[in-house]
Scaffold this active site. Structure first.
Site, PDB file in Angstrom:
ATOM      1  CG  ASP A 166      37.898  17.501  71.355  1.00 23.26           C
ATOM      2  OD1 ASP A 166      37.359  16.403  71.140  1.00 23.26           O
ATOM      3  OD2 ASP A 166      38.846  17.650  72.148  1.00 23.26           O
ATOM      4  CB  SER A 189      38.992  11.752  70.965  1.00 23.34           C
ATOM      5  OG  SER A 189      40.005  11.655  71.913  1.00 23.34           O
ATOM      6  CD  GLU A 226      41.054  14.679  71.166  1.00 24.84           C
ATOM      7  OE1 GLU A 226      39.866  15.035  71.319  1.00 24.84           O
ATOM      8  OE2 GLU A 226      41.357  13.508  70.873  1.00 24.84           O
TER       9      GLU A 226
END
EC number: 3.4.14.10
Length: 597
Positions: A290, A513, A286
């Protein structure tokens, strides 16, 4: 929702509050998936946060609308830190009464810490004292699926005269499990190769997404941003998701060589004992997703990765840890205390949970904190979630297991599961797409209608029109969703098969995400354009988006978002609760803004 809270209070199986106390908040039972174990050890330390009433929040909200709505005399005139703090400061009477209550219970004022506006009081105290203070009992609760443990109570009371002065006390009835919005429909990350076999930029972006694909799809062209304008992109990280710099540098070498040559890299700020290990084995899918895509799109705009601690919340065989599993409150307190010049102009968060797992009072309070950021000129983006209208299971997916789409209010009734903070009306929520030429709604794109928050004025005409044009949902899904609630998502972006480097390996990731940092990167470029032309940054996007901004977005009309053993909603012309207004077109957005819209 208030009626549900009242029912919960009636159902709370606990002795009546002691003299002078009345119930403040309670649950009928532990939420789905949690089991109550033993009483919490009296010596276990709680980091208790007391939120005092903000009597002038209505004025802050009005200011937020005025600085965010095109055509307003105050449009773009964002508030400063001191102005916001003045509007949310509690009355002196509230401060005095709450202080007196704490002192009466043996808590010296020197043990308290206060937010700059004095609307939050934080103190650390043992469970035994917290139980006396709140006239309650704390227990250890176990989440049967994840194995997590929490120290919580099913309800607490306050002196009756303090109800008008205190909004919320946490941790108490919050059972939220903050989760990254990475699609579970795709299982684990797909490993593409080792470092020795670098994947090229694909000829078609229908199968694998890279920064070059996103710039092409969203019409960024050769736009070059400034690194010195004061523009900052912020990325919120939680749950020991660590962003790896070596992986990100390798990613830039392959997909953004200019960034690698210039040594471009995100910086890190640690909050609430947060960490950001740089061991390759600790690299977070994750976190890397990002930072690599937010930076890959916004280069050379400075990016900050905020790593907020707060996990694990409790270890059953250790009686002395501090229970700090309230990461939103910790993160927001940190960011809101920053001077205006140090605030990010846009903030990406790819985490959330089921709305019903967050107590109403706490959800409202956290949502109001995002309104403060919006008033100060920050565009706050959240992923919409990866379960469609609930758990991601369509009408033919019973084989994958029983649906989890039930209420937590004691009725155990069938219900769609809106997500939070995606459902907060003061954030811009980003759904998911895939394919290109044209884009489709990705099936896991979270969307729907809040049960906590009523529909804000900026989107009422749009959503009313949608429901009028699609009345079948009101009958087909009667009782499953709240047609008068805040509707989301607001926008969408690519969210499937993103190539990234994690732990030295090339992998594919999917989920909103991915769409959230992608959209945030585009917003950063738009704000850079505005700064370069002497204009204020966009700030809270939604009033502009629903009024005029949607004209510069790519409408998504194919796909749906199944969940709760239904087909969910369909993407359609105009706004819809699958992809919102669609995906951004940078060229059209800047052209629109150059015309003063």
């Amino acid at each position: 929702m208030l009626s549900l809270l009242a029912l919960a209070a009636l159902a709370f199986a606990s002795p009546l509050p002691r003299a002078g106390y009345t119930f403040k908040e309670s649950l009928p039972s532990a939420p789905n998936g949690w089991e109550q174990l033993s009483r919490a050890p009296g010596s276990h330390l709680l980091k208790l946060k007391i939120g005092l009433i903000q009597p002038r929040f209505g004025e802050l909200e009005q200011a937020l609308w005025e600085v965010s709505l095109p055509g307003s005399e105050r449009y773009g005139m964002h508030l400063g830190k001191e102005e916001v703090e003045k509007l949310i400061r509690p009355h002196d009477e509230s401060l005095e009464l709450v202080d007196a209550w704490l002192v009466e219970n043996g808590i010296p004022l020197s043990a308290l810490s206060r937010s700059p506006a004095q609307d939050w009081i934080t103190l650390t105290l043992p469970v035994s004292l917290a139980e006396e203070l709140l006239d309650t009992e704390y227990h250890v609760f176990h989440h049967t699926t994840s194995g997590d443990y929490l120290v919580r109570t099913l309800g607490y009371s306050l002196p009756t005269h303090l109800h008008a002065h205190i909004d919320v006390v946490q941790p108490s009835t919050t059972f939220a499990r903050l989760q990254p919005k990475r699609s579970s429909l795709h299982g684990d990350s797909i490993v593409l190769s080792s470092e020795a076999a670098i994947p090229p930029v694909p000829a078609s972006c229908n199968h694998t997404i890279t920064p070059a694909c996103l710039k092409e799809i969203y019409n960024v062209g050769n736009y070059t941003a400034s690194s010195t304008s004061g523009n900052i992109l912020g990325i919120a990280g939680y749950l020991e998701q660590w962003a790896n710099m070596n992986d990100t540098n390798w990613f830039y070498q392959v997909y953004l060589p200019q960034a690698a040559e210039q040594g471009y890299m995100f910086t890190v700020e640690l909050i609430n004992n947060g960490t950001n290990s740089q061991n390759e084995s600790d690299a977070g899918g994750e976190a890397n997703l990002d930072v690599q895509y937010a930076g890959g799109l916004s280069f050379p705009i400075p990016n900050i990765y905020y790593s907020t601690g707060g996990s694990p919340p409790y270890i059953p065989d250790d009686n002395t840890p501090q229970d700090t599993n309230e990461p939103y409150a910790e993160f927001l307190a940190y960011v809101l205390a920053k001077p205006d010049s140090e605030l990010p102009r846009q903030l990406s968060t790819s985490y959330g949970d089921d709305e019903q797992s967050v107590p109403y009072s706490y959800a409202v309070r956290v949502c109001n904190e995002f309104a403060q950021l919006g008033a100060r000129g920050v565009s706050v983006m959240f992923s919409s979630g990866d379960g469609g209208v609930g758990d991601g299971l369509g009408p033919n997916d019973q084989a994958y297991g029983p649906t989890t789409c039930y209420t937590n209010d004691g009725r155990n009734a069938s219900s769609f599961l809106p997500a939070f903070p995606a459902s907060c009306p003061y954030v811009t929520t980003v759904g998911g797409t895939y394919h290109e030429g044209p884009e489709w709604a990705v099936p896991f794109s979270g969307g729907g209608f809040s049960k906590y928050f009523s529909r804000p004025s900026y989107q009422s005409p749009t959503v009313d029109t949608y429901l009028a044009q699609h009345p079948q949902y009101l009958s087909l899904y009667q009782g499953l969703f709240n047609p008068s609630g805040r509707a989301y998502p607001d926008v969408s972006a690519q969210s499937n098969n993103f190539t990234l480097n994690r732990g030295g390996m090339w992998v594919l990731e999917a989920g909103t995400s991915a769409s959230c940092p992608t959209f945030t990167g585009i917003v950063a470029l738009v704000n850079d354009y505005l700064i370069a032309h002497g204009k204020p940054t966009l700030g809270f996007l939604n009033p502009w988006l629903y009024a005029v901004g949607h004209n510069a977005f790519n409408d998504i009309t194919i796909g749906n978002n199944p969940g709760c053993l239904t087909n969910g909603f369909n993407a359609t012309a105009g706004w819809d609760p699958v992809t919102g207004w669609g995906s951004p077109d940078f060229g059209k957005i800047t052209s629109l803004l150059s015309l003063g819209s």
